[in-house]
Design an enzyme around this catalytic site. Structure first.
Site, PDB file in Angstrom:
ATOM      1  N   SER A 145       0.838  -1.188   0.000  1.00  0.00           N
ATOM      2  CA  SER A 145       0.000   0.000   0.000  1.00  0.00           C
ATOM      3  C   SER A 145       0.873   1.238   0.000  1.00  0.00           C
ATOM      4  O   SER A 145       2.036   1.191   0.436  1.00  0.00           O
ATOM      5  CB  SER A 145      -0.885  -0.006   1.254  1.00  0.00           C
ATOM      6  OG  SER A 145      -1.550   1.226   1.435  1.00  0.00           O
ATOM      7  N   TYR A 158      -2.857  -0.744  10.830  1.00  0.00           N
ATOM      8  CA  TYR A 158      -2.694  -1.137   9.428  1.00  0.00           C
ATOM      9  C   TYR A 158      -1.381  -0.598   8.862  1.00  0.00           C
ATOM     10  O   TYR A 158      -0.624  -1.331   8.212  1.00  0.00           O
ATOM     11  CB  TYR A 158      -3.879  -0.614   8.621  1.00  0.00           C
ATOM     12  CG  TYR A 158      -3.830  -0.928   7.149  1.00  0.00           C
ATOM     13  CD1 TYR A 158      -4.251  -2.164   6.671  1.00  0.00           C
ATOM     14  CD2 TYR A 158      -3.370   0.018   6.228  1.00  0.00           C
ATOM     15  CE1 TYR A 158      -4.213  -2.455   5.307  1.00  0.00           C
ATOM     16  CE2 TYR A 158      -3.332  -0.266   4.874  1.00  0.00           C
ATOM     17  CZ  TYR A 158      -3.754  -1.500   4.421  1.00  0.00           C
ATOM     18  OH  TYR A 158      -3.708  -1.791   3.074  1.00  0.00           O
TER      19      TYR A 158
END
Length: 340
Positions: A145, A158
């Protein structure tokens, strides 16, 4: 690096395959004629995803598994090999998390996020390498990501896990290179995606969570993930916003700190109150009994294409075309000079 000559007939494992990017990726592999093993917890989501893979033209095998359990992941890999003989590609995509300020996340919630989102990749990589190293071939694709390089507020668990995956993957890559292994490991870093996670992750935000725009459909990611399996390189970046986040953090991290402190709360919420009965898949799958599909609730705002992702997938062809154009231009200039 290893090369998968053709995806037709290849054996592919995708974790987190019941929804979102994992599901779109499984379907894209199926469209290329692969045999796809779908690993996830939600049985309804798994069965629906398997039907999508078969409809796309691939074979499908559903394997209910919690990737935070290393023994279960190992057993899942063994089942795939017993059914189909080998594993050519392993895609680590499963995750869970918490939308909340760090001070409102319980220790056990942070630990569980780390076990699924980081250690799930570790265990998947272990299981894949146990099969790929002896075979002398294979590709492992880690789904990363932009947040693996640029942390944002309300997603500390996260972001921490995604940062960890980068360091872990770099370490494994150097070991494979040291051993002159034909097994490849690559990363695909994604932008904000329109997936069901914003309706099923544990949230303590006052309003409904949303991805930070611009938002892309999961199929945009899936196309690059499949490309990464066929032509693995160190990393792929999907979406101009991913490029901006990663490069921007290298150049102006302090400025981004202050910018995100000012804008990061509002940009991750829709302004609509979060339902009190919203499911939370941190401990139990949200798609055990109900299939949520690959897409989230932002179809009207999500982009189905990314010019940057296309260019990244085709950079060799673009480079060759650019060189040809440059050579033609130089030839024309030389010709005019010779005629003078």
């Amino acid at each position: 690096m290893s090369r998968i000559e053709r995806l037709e007939g290849a054996v592919v494992v995708v974790t987190g395959a019941s929804g979102g990017v994992g599901r779109a990726t499984a379907v894209e592999f199926g469209r290329r004629g692969a045999s796809v093993a779908l690993l996830a917890r939600g049985e309804a989501g798994l069965e629906a995803a398997a039907a999508d893979v078969r409809a796309a033209g691939g074979r499908a095998l559903t394997v209910p598994v919690d990737v935070a359990d290393p023994h279960a992941v190992e057993a899942a890999a063994e089942r795939v090999v017993s059914e189909w003989g080998r594993i050519d590609v392993w895609v680590n995509c499963a995750f869970s998390s918490v939308f909340a300020e760090f001070g409102r996340i319980a220790p056990e919630e942070f630990r569980r996020t780390t076990e699924v989102t980081y250690l799930g990749f570790v265990y998947g990589t272990m299981a894949a390498l146990r099969r790929m190293r002896p075979a002398g071939r294979g590709v492992i694709v880690q789904i990363g990501s932009a947040l693996a390089y640029r942390g944002i507020p309300l997603q500390s668990a996260y972001c921490g896990a995604k940062h960890a995956i980068v360091g872990f993957t770099e370490s494994v890559r150097t070991e494979l290179l040291h051993d002159h292994s034909a097994v490849a490991i690559t990363m695909v870093h994604l932008p904000a995606m329109n997936t069901p996670q914003f309706r099923w992750l544990l949230s303590r935000l006052p309003d409904q969570a949303q991805p930070v725009p611009p938002i892309f459909q999961p199929e945009v990611a899936a196309r690059t993930i499949v490309q990464a399996a066929v032509r693995p390189r160190r990393a792929y970046w999907v979406g101009a916003s991913t490029v901006k986040a990663i490069i921007g953090n290298r150049l102006i991290p302090g400025l981004l700190d202050r910018y995100l402190a000012r804008t990061g709360y509002a940009s991750q919420q829709t302004g609509e109150p979060r339902p009190a009965d919203q499911p939370a898949n941190l401990w139990e799958p949200a798609d055990r009994d109900v299939d949520h599909g690959a897409h989230g609730p932002f179809d009207d705002r999500a982009k189905a294409r990314s010019a940057q992702a296309w260019a990244s997938r085709n950079r060799r062809a673009l480079g060759a075309a650019g060189a040809a154009v440059a050579a033609a231009a130089l030839g024309a200039v030389g010709g005019r000079a010779a005629r003078r």
